[in-house]
Motif scaffolding. Structure first.
Motif, short mmCIF file in Angstrom:
data_model
loop_
_atom_site.label_atom_id
_atom_site.label_comp_id
_atom_site.label_asym_id
_atom_site.label_seq_id
_atom_site.Cartn_x
_atom_site.Cartn_y
_atom_site.Cartn_z
N ALA A 27 0.28 -54.71 -17.68
CA ALA A 27 -0.29 -53.37 -17.62
C ALA A 27 -0.90 -52.98 -18.96
O ALA A 27 -2.00 -52.42 -19.02
N ASN A 30 -4.06 -55.16 -19.45
CA ASN A 30 -5.14 -54.69 -18.58
C ASN A 30 -5.73 -53.38 -19.07
O ASN A 30 -6.94 -53.14 -18.96
N GLY A 31 -4.87 -52.52 -19.61
CA GLY A 31 -5.36 -51.27 -20.16
C GLY A 31 -6.27 -51.50 -21.35
O GLY A 31 -7.27 -50.79 -21.54
N GLY A 35 -9.35 -50.96 -19.07
CA GLY A 35 -9.14 -49.55 -18.81
C GLY A 35 -8.17 -49.29 -17.66
O GLY A 35 -7.58 -50.20 -17.10
N MET A 36 -8.02 -48.03 -17.31
CA MET A 36 -7.04 -47.63 -16.31
C MET A 36 -7.40 -48.14 -14.92
O MET A 36 -6.51 -48.35 -14.09
N ALA A 39 -6.15 -51.68 -14.80
CA ALA A 39 -4.70 -51.60 -14.90
C ALA A 39 -4.10 -51.08 -13.60
O ALA A 39 -3.03 -51.51 -13.17
N GLN A 105 -14.04 -48.48 -18.30
CA GLN A 105 -12.95 -47.68 -17.75
C GLN A 105 -13.38 -46.90 -16.51
O GLN A 105 -12.56 -46.47 -15.72
N ALA A 169 -0.14 -48.86 -19.56
CA ALA A 169 -1.58 -49.02 -19.41
C ALA A 169 -2.33 -47.96 -20.21
O ALA A 169 -3.34 -48.25 -20.86
N ALA A 170 -1.84 -46.72 -20.17
CA ALA A 170 -2.47 -45.64 -20.93
C ALA A 170 -2.41 -45.93 -22.43
O ALA A 170 -3.35 -45.65 -23.17
N GLY A 172 -2.51 -48.84 -23.70
CA GLY A 172 -3.54 -49.84 -23.94
C GLY A 172 -4.92 -49.23 -24.06
O GLY A 172 -5.72 -49.62 -24.93
N THR A 173 -5.23 -48.25 -23.21
CA THR A 173 -6.54 -47.61 -23.29
C THR A 173 -6.70 -46.81 -24.58
O THR A 173 -7.80 -46.74 -25.14
#
Length: 210
Positions: A27, A30-31, A35-36, A39, A105, A169-170, A172-173
């Motif tokens: 996750a 992928n973020g 992006g979300m 993810a 994203q 994931a957030a 990561g973004t």
């Protein structure tokens, strides 16, 4: 099932969910890379895998794996190899271009692939099957119908796990927005190292005696 038992299950499940595992690392990765949206596809795959594993445990697969060394080792080897392969892919992935990553994203690049990867990770880990086989029954009231209880506990665990994966994931973004390309590469390679560490732990993990 009493309210106290349910609250204890929720607290325990949340503590377990925040512990970094392969689906959490996916996750995060992928973020960073997609992006979300990407993810989200991966999280959907991981949740589908968890639902499948919990359903299998409710039907008795956990007891079967605990008793069958051949079945356990076959799934363990598959899980180790897949985690190693994912780690290699993460390590070799170049750091994302910040502007391109932010633009992606709003799209859905390789969403199906992200879903399948997370689903495969969730289904190829025998520790998850045996963990749920040992964990869930502790909160089941055997004096009441068990199928409904497994459904409730499984839904709660998947919901909490999904929320934690969304948080990873957030993160990561946000990393894409604030970190340099070199830092992003180090973070992604950290996820790869985490995959290899989990693969090594799974490789040396042995089936509990029955």
């Amino acid at each position: 099932m009493t309210t106290d038992t349910l609250l204890l299950f929720i607290l325990t499940s949340l503590l377990l969910a925040v512990t970094p595992g392969p689906t959490m690392l996916l996750a995060l990765s992928n973020g960073i890379s997609g992006g979300m949206r990407r993810a989200g596809w991966g999280i959907a795959g991981a949740s589908m895998g968890s639902i499948t594993v919990i359903s299998a445990v409710a039907l008795g697969l956990g007891s079967l794996m605990a008793a069958s060394e051949l079945l356990f080792n076959a799934l363990r080897v598959a899980g180790v190899l897949y985690l190693v392969w994912l780690g290699v892919k993460m390590w070799r992935t170049p750091p994302p271009d910040v502007q391109a990553a932010l633009a992606e994203q709003g799209e859905s690049p390789q969403g199906g692939r992200a879903l399948l990867r997370s689903l495969a990770v969730a289904l190829s880990n025998p520790k998850a099957v045996l963990f749920f086989a040992a964990f869930l029954p502790q909160f089941i009231d055997t004096a009441q119908p068990q199928a409904h209880q497994y459904m409730v506990l499984g839904a709660i665990f998947v919901a909490l796990d999904t929320c934690v994966m969304l948080a990873y994931a957030a993160a990561g973004t946000q990393a894409v927005r604030w970190l340099s390309k070199r830092s992003l590469q180090r973070l992604n390679r950290g996820c790869a190292a985490g995959m290899w560490a989990l693969a090594a732990m799974l490789a040396f993990w042995r089936r509990p005696s029955v």
